[in-house]
Write a protein that holds these residues in place. Structure first.
Motif, mmCIF file in Angstrom:
data_model
loop_
_atom_site.group_PDB
_atom_site.id
_atom_site.type_symbol
_atom_site.label_atom_id
_atom_site.label_comp_id
_atom_site.label_asym_id
_atom_site.label_seq_id
_atom_site.Cartn_x
_atom_site.Cartn_y
_atom_site.Cartn_z
ATOM 1 N N ARG A 76 49.591 -26.345 75.968
ATOM 2 C CA ARG A 76 49.262 -27.296 76.743
ATOM 3 C C ARG A 76 49.428 -28.299 77.625
ATOM 4 N N GLU A 83 50.302 -29.796 81.303
ATOM 5 C CA GLU A 83 48.524 -29.945 81.875
ATOM 6 C C GLU A 83 47.870 -30.454 80.968
ATOM 7 N N LEU A 108 41.437 -27.711 76.503
ATOM 8 C CA LEU A 108 42.060 -29.284 77.261
ATOM 9 C C LEU A 108 41.509 -30.385 77.612
ATOM 10 N N LEU A 151 44.845 -23.314 85.810
ATOM 11 C CA LEU A 151 45.168 -23.172 84.119
ATOM 12 C C LEU A 151 45.250 -21.571 84.649
ATOM 13 N N PHE A 191 48.664 -18.120 79.469
ATOM 14 C CA PHE A 191 50.136 -18.294 78.722
ATOM 15 C C PHE A 191 50.752 -17.512 79.589
#
Length: 763
Positions: free
Chosen positions: A81, A84, A117, A226, A229
């Motif tokens: 991430r 992000e 996150l 989000l 993946f």
């Protein structure tokens, strides 16, 4: 009545009127310290027995601290991430607000790593927030939790302050901070919960707000979505977590596809493969396929962006042989899913599993560590546990319904027992972290009709909310307890009496005295049916009726009920029991309210004598009696005798509360008032200044007690003809009151008149 007393009463009334906060009825008025009334409940069961406990000593922080209450440690395996994280930083720097949500095609509970996150951001950029980082979990009780951030911010607000005012104080603190601060609101999924807190979020200043949510309609330009993946990141997460970088990559890719590239499932699978080294990636892939759950995640060898990821997690759970073959591990995780997802106390978790924490602590922690190793639970920095909501849903689908119901029943039984054992005013800090779980267990008890646990929860939650000043919520739980009796045991007069009495107490706290009398009368009727007219439970109800009539101003009726209660307790306990001292003290209070101070003096002296014999000379109950005597001596124009009482009170309270507690400030004010009456204004000023220092440190600048302190200092300096100093204190009090009172309020007018009178004195 003295000028100080009049001002004190006005201050207390105006504060209650404007909702600044609510002082608990029956406690002190203004700057008076005497406990004039003591409510009591009937005790048809051990639940209502009254305990006397010494209050804890105050521990004050002397050095500044940076607020930090992020519950999760940093994840050493945080990967995938990075982009992000950079985007999140840019959003916060630009908008001072960011909402981490999930892509629209992902299931409601996600599992894509929103919280991870946010946690990584908090740890990675901690140094950029010198004002601190505050973490708040979204739930039905979010405003209560938001108000409790005042403790993390070290605001030292009074417990009785109303919930909405605590929230405003937190908001004001964040808006006025000169250092950048981060407020993280995690799992703010419910729209109603968000609306309940939105008006309290900081809108100015240098605070950043970070929200994680499954909602897709929040954020706007400040939204970060989000997704699950992509293949290469999913593979990296699995390989890194499992430590299998030299094995069959094709098998690893198949595992990722079977698990839908879901980060939560991949992390759990990776942890399992890292720990269980005698299974290959290929063998594990076969086991996942055998669960029959893979079809939800595959479609023509491509990942299906499904709307339900619990199947991925169920596949991981079913293939975890430690979970399937270890009864204690399975028992612990089954119990954990009954709790609310966050902040699970491992000691209570063990209790729900039928284990003794003292005896089995090492064994419990060993198996909790196993669950953590497999990413089934997280261990927070304070050694409490969290379980992901999606993981909890998968567990509930996997475990059979009878087994789940059995575990939920144990959860309700043990939580109720624990709550009942700890539900005392001295244990509020112990209860507070467990409250979401207690509320969850109470809801289960009410929904499933678990009697008498449903009733017991209602009784205890009513009491708890009363302790913390949430009187409206206390009333709601008290009324629910009555409804539960009427459904399950309408002939149980003891339970009915307790519910009626508690509803009466809640109406007292809400200032509805006539309503309280109506319920106290019903409680009295039920209690008389059980015990007759000579039992102490009857005396308790009569005492409460006396308090209600006194608050209405019907002093003759109050005396009648108090005397009946006194007669019963003297006959039951004897004339030298502390319960009798309570009744005598209450009678003293009602005679004092009528201005018959000499008659009140006799009752107060009797109460003091009994308590000194029972508790010893240095007990806080003795301090209450001495304080009441001091007030009577004040009224009788005997300041030296009042000072003697107040000095003893101050000494006793310092032993219990420490030097910097508001109770000490209250005692110092009393001493200052007595020395003022005696004409030693210099000594009075010394005491008033000490009180002001304590109150400012404890409450902050904007508090009624601070106004009282400033006003007292103005009076004392005026008495010394130091008009400049008197004006300074009066003006400070006046300016402070104008911040939260209308210009034409009587107290503002009173202070303005004092300021004008000073000019005449100077001329």
């Amino acid at each position: 009545m003295t000028e100080l007393a009049i001002i004190a009463v006005i201050i207390t009334a105006l504060v209650g009127l404007i909702g600044f906060w609510r002082y608990k009825k029956g406690k002190n008025e203004g700057n008076k310290a005497g406990k004039s009334e003591e409510k009591s409940a009937p005790s048809p069961s051990p639940k209502t027995s009254q305990k006397t406990a010494s209050p804890p000593k105050s521990t004050r922080k002397t050095e500044p601290h940076v607020p930090w209450n992020v519950p999760f440690p940093r994840n050493s395996n945080f990967i995938g991430r990075e982009a992000e994280m950079e985007e999140l930083k840019e959003i916060l720097d630009r908008w001072s607000r960011a909402v981490i949500s999930q892509a629209g095609h992902i299931s409601w509970m996600g599992g894509v790593g929103k919280t991870q996150l946010a946690v990584e951001y908090a740890h990675q950029y901690k140094s950029e927030y010198p004002g601190g980082i505050l973490w708040l979990r979204g739930s039905e009780d979010v405003t209560y939790k938001y108000g409790r951030l005042s403790e993390t911010l070290d605001l030292r607000l009074p417990r009785e302050m109303e919930e909405n005012e605590k929230c405003r104080r937190v908001q004001r603190c964040l808006q006025q901070k000169h250092e950048k601060t981060l407020l993280a609101l995690d799992n703010l999924d419910d729209k109603g919960v968000y609306e309940s807190i939105r008006s309290y979020l900081p809108t100015t200043g240098d605070s950043h707000i970070l929200i994680t949510t499954c909602r897709k309609d929040m954020g706007g330009d400040s939204k970060l979505s989000l997704d699950i993946f992509p293949d290469e990141k999913a593979l990296k997460l699995l390989i890194t977590g499992s430590g299998r970088d030299s094995e069959n990559m094709a098998a690893a890719q198949n595992i990722c596809r079977i698990l839908g590239n879901l980060p939560l499932a991949l992390e759990a699978a990776g942890k399992y493969l890292n720990k269980i080294t005698d299974i290959t990636l290929e063998q594990y892939c076969i086991k996942l396929t055998e669960t029959g759950l893979f079809h939800r995640c595959l479609q023509d060898d491509k990942i299906l962006l499904n709307t339900d990821h619990t199947s991925s997690l169920k596949a991981v759970l079913i293939t975890n042989r430690e979970l399937v073959n270890n009864p204690l591990v399975l028992n612990l995780i089954s119990a954990a899913m009954c709790f609310e997802p966050d902040n699970i106390n491992p000691e209570i978790l063990a209790m729900v599993c039928g284990l003794s924490w003292e005896r089995d602590k090492e064994l419990v922690w060993k198996h909790i560590s196993t669950l953590h190793d497999y990413s089934l639970v997280q261990i927070q920095d304070d050694n409490r546990l969290s379980i992901h909501r999606l993981m909890r849903d998968a567990l509930r689908e996997w475990i059979s319904l009878p087994q789940l119901k059995k575990m939920q029943y144990k959860y309700v039984i043990h939580l109720q027992k624990w709550f009942d054992e700890h539900n005392e005013e001295t244990s509020l800090k112990t209860i507070s972290p467990e409250l979401p779980h207690i509320l969850g267990a109470a809801r289960l008890a009410l929904e499933d009709g678990l009697w008498p646990q449903s009733y017991d929860f209602c009784i205890d939650l009513g009491r708890y909310n009363g302790f913390i000043g949430r009187y409206r919520q206390a009333l709601e739980w008290d009324q629910k307890s009555k409804a539960e009796v009427e459904v399950h045991a309408p002939e149980d007069q003891a339970k009915l009496a307790l519910s009626y009495n508690n509803i009466g107490e809640s109406w007292i706290d809400l200032g509805e005295y006539q309503k309280s009398i109506d319920y106290y009368k019903q409680a009295l009727s039920s209690t008389l049916k059980i015990y007759g007219d000579k039992h102490p439970n009857v005396a308790s109800i009569l005492n409460n009726l006396g308090l209600a009539w006194k608050l209405i101003g019907e002093h003759a009726k109050a005396v009648s009920y108090y005397e009946q209660a006194l007669s019963i307790d003297q006959g039951y306990y004897g004339k030298h029991h502390p319960k009798v001292a309570v009744r005598l003290d209450n009678l003293g209070g009602v005679w004092k309210a009528q201005g018959k101070d000499k008659k009140a003096l006799g009752y107060y002296e009797q109460a003091l004598s009994i308590d000194q014999q029972h508790y010893g000379a240095s007990h806080p109950t003795v301090a209450i009696r001495l304080n009441n005597l001091g007030e009577i001596w004040d009224n009788l124009k005997k300041p030296k005798k009042a000072i003697s009482c107040y000095e003893q009170v101050l000494y006793i309270n310092k032993q219990y509360y420490g030097e910097q507690h508001p109770a000490i400030a209250r005692d110092l004010k009393h001493l200052g008032g007595a020395w003022d009456t005696l004409g030693d204004h210099a000594k009075a000023i010394g005491y008033y200044e000490q009180a002001l220092t304590i109150d400012r440190q404890y409450y902050g600048e904007r508090h009624a007690d601070v106004v009282i302190d400033l006003n007292n200092l103005g009076i004392a300096w005026k008495a010394r003809a130091e008009y400049d100093k008197a004006r300074r204190y009066y003006l400070e009090a006046y300016n402070l009151c104008r911040e939260f009172l209308p210009e034409d309020h009587p107290y503002n007018i009173s202070l303005m008149r004092k300021l004008k009178a000073l000019k005449k004195n100077e001329l």
